[in-house]
Scaffold this motif. Structure first.
Motif, PDB file in Angstrom:
ATOM      1  N   TRP A 147       0.860  -1.185   0.000  1.00 56.38           N
ATOM      2  CA  TRP A 147       0.000   0.000   0.000  1.00 56.38           C
ATOM      3  C   TRP A 147       0.902   1.243   0.000  1.00 56.38           C
ATOM      4  O   TRP A 147       0.947   2.003   0.963  1.00 56.38           O
ATOM      5  N   PRO A 148       1.665   1.451  -1.087  1.00 55.44           N
ATOM      6  CA  PRO A 148       2.680   2.522  -1.093  1.00 55.44           C
ATOM      7  C   PRO A 148       2.126   3.911  -0.838  1.00 55.44           C
ATOM      8  O   PRO A 148       2.839   4.780  -0.334  1.00 55.44           O
ATOM      9  N   ALA A 149       0.866   4.158  -1.176  1.00 54.85           N
ATOM     10  CA  ALA A 149       0.322   5.500  -0.946  1.00 54.85           C
ATOM     11  C   ALA A 149       0.280   5.839   0.535  1.00 54.85           C
ATOM     12  O   ALA A 149       0.326   7.013   0.915  1.00 54.85           O
ATOM     13  N   LEU A 150       0.187   4.816   1.396  1.00 57.04           N
ATOM     14  CA  LEU A 150       0.157   5.053   2.838  1.00 57.04           C
ATOM     15  C   LEU A 150       1.549   5.273   3.419  1.00 57.04           C
ATOM     16  O   LEU A 150       1.687   5.848   4.493  1.00 57.04           O
ATOM     17  N   THR A 151       2.572   4.790   2.718  1.00 60.19           N
ATOM     18  CA  THR A 151       3.903   4.751   3.326  1.00 60.19           C
ATOM     19  C   THR A 151       4.986   5.499   2.546  1.00 60.19           C
ATOM     20  O   THR A 151       5.985   5.905   3.123  1.00 60.19           O
ATOM     21  N   ALA A 152       4.797   5.677   1.232  1.00 60.36           N
ATOM     22  CA  ALA A 152       5.870   6.263   0.414  1.00 60.36           C
ATOM     23  C   ALA A 152       6.139   7.718   0.760  1.00 60.36           C
ATOM     24  O   ALA A 152       7.232   8.223   0.522  1.00 60.36           O
ATOM     25  N   GLY A 153       5.152   8.406   1.318  1.00 59.84           N
ATOM     26  CA  GLY A 153       5.320   9.819   1.603  1.00 59.84           C
ATOM     27  C   GLY A 153       6.411  10.135   2.595  1.00 59.84           C
ATOM     28  O   GLY A 153       7.007  11.224   2.557  1.00 59.84           O
ATOM     29  N   THR A 154       6.716   9.203   3.491  1.00 58.50           N
ATOM     30  CA  THR A 154       7.752   9.465   4.500  1.00 58.50           C
ATOM     31  C   THR A 154       9.115   9.648   3.855  1.00 58.50           C
ATOM     32  O   THR A 154       9.892  10.524   4.248  1.00 58.50           O
ATOM     33  N   ALA A 155       9.426   8.830   2.855  1.00 56.80           N
ATOM     34  CA  ALA A 155      10.698   8.992   2.145  1.00 56.80           C
ATOM     35  C   ALA A 155      10.733  10.339   1.422  1.00 56.80           C
ATOM     36  O   ALA A 155      11.779  11.002   1.380  1.00 56.80           O
ATOM     37  N   LEU A 156       9.587  10.774   0.888  1.00 60.46           N
ATOM     38  CA  LEU A 156       9.532  12.082   0.228  1.00 60.46           C
ATOM     39  C   LEU A 156       9.780  13.203   1.232  1.00 60.46           C
ATOM     40  O   LEU A 156      10.409  14.218   0.893  1.00 60.46           O
ATOM     41  N   GLN A 157       9.285  13.046   2.458  1.00 61.43           N
ATOM     42  CA  GLN A 157       9.519  14.059   3.489  1.00 61.43           C
ATOM     43  C   GLN A 157      11.018  14.216   3.753  1.00 61.43           C
ATOM     44  O   GLN A 157      11.543  15.342   3.786  1.00 61.43           O
TER      45      GLN A 157
END
Length: 341
Positions: A147-157
């Motif tokens: 479920w990358p939409a739930l988790t990928a954002g942290t790397a972007l931060q």
């Protein structure tokens, strides 16, 4: 009803069940439906399910996590798309105690979906109800990585803070939250820091009402931390608020980025950079996936590269022209420095 209308029971049944392939005059259909409304008729769901072989219900089993605004919007979009296809989306929460009767036993949904694998007892219960479309399936277990939409954002931060020149980065976690999603985001932050050659991420619990945000800001400033990735926008707001009340310049001395891009992020002063999730696209894709599992509809291809993007704002962008130091009284009653010109 058939007797009062002077019609056969079969004709009434065809109209009420919307049976395909019948050549019933429009005027007759209107008479039947009007009489059904007058009598307060409601179709028998179990009988319809047995006859059709489908309940037209998709059941989404949520984990026992606090459902934020983003998840609610995601479910709203998915429910709308499924409604357009003639299906109903029903959600339920999977509590640890599990004393209530499982909702799938009451609804007999066409598909049961979950964010995490179901245990043996849950699977046995579903199979006993004749439910065969279960996601994730026992032979194909899924994790939060699916479920990358739930988790990928942290790397972007972390990447965004690094691009702004920050080399000591910390992670602000909600003080009262203990979920697999939080654990996963913390791990993702640590992995991003390692990839960028940064020191390990410092993790601190933060709450806006118990002083922990103020203590976390003080700790991070003493440790030389200049960039904060927050679990969500509420947590980011708690950090920014504590910083400006302590006279810490945002973003010059401490940059903060949130997650979910809720209205709070844009309305807060200074406005908070955040990770935006494409809720509409994700909701529609979830509905398409559910329909694919329910009746074999084609699953359309989609580009996932824009599911999560950074929305930069004043909390990480220096030179915005906004006040960067505290202009509010601090909790201990000491007035913080005024904004710099």
């Amino acid at each position: 009803m058939a007797q009062s209308l002077g019609l056969s029971r079969a004709t009434v049944g065809f109209v009420l069940n919307d049976t395909p392939g019948q050549t019933i005059p429009v005027s007759t259909r209107r008479r039947v439906l009007s009489e059904a409304a007058r009598m307060g008729y409601r179709p028998h769901r179990a009988a319809q399910t047995l006859r059709r072989g489908s309940s037209k219900v998709i059941l989404f089993v949520l984990p026992d996590w606090a459902a934020g605004l983003t998840m609610q919007q995601h479910l709203d979009e998915a429910a709308l798309a499924l409604d357009e296809a003639g299906y109903s989306l029903v959600t339920c929460t999977r509590y640890t105690a599990g004393r209530a009767r499982p909702l799938w036993e009451l609804l007999t949904p066409d598909v049961v979906l979950g964010l995490s694998p179901f245990d043996a007892g849950e699977l046995a219960s579903m199979h006993a109800c004749g439910i065969t479309r279960i996601i994730p399936a026992p032979e194909q277990p899924t994790t939060l990585d699916d479920w990358p939409a739930l988790t990928a954002g942290t790397a972007l931060q972390v990447d965004h803070l690094h691009e702004q020149g920050h080399r000591r980065i910390a992670f602000a976690a909600p003080a009262d939250l203990h979920t697999p999603l939080l654990d996963h985001r913390v791990r993702t932050a640590q992995q991003a820091a390692t990839r960028l050659g940064l020191a390990p991420i410092d993790i601190r619990p933060v709450d806006h009402g118990d002083g922990s945000a103020r203590e976390a800001v003080r700790h991070w400033r003493d440790a030389g931390v200049t960039g904060i990735a927050a679990y969500n926008d509420d947590t980011a707001a708690a950090v920014v608020g504590a910083a400006v009340r302590a006279g810490v310049s945002v973003p010059e001395d401490l940059a903060v980025i949130g997650h979910d891009d809720t209205p709070l992020a844009a309305l807060f002063v200074p406005s908070i950079s955040s990770v935006r999730i494409d809720i509409v696209s994700l909701g529609r894709h979830f509905a398409a996936f559910a329909l694919h599992e329910a009746d074999g509809r084609r699953l359309p291809p989609r580009d996932t590269r824009t599911d999560t993007v950074v929305m930069p704002r004043e909390s990480t962008q220096a030179g915005s022209g906004m006040p960067h130091e505290a202009v509010f009284p601090s909790p201990d009653g000491i007035t913080a420095p005024t904004a710099r010109p």
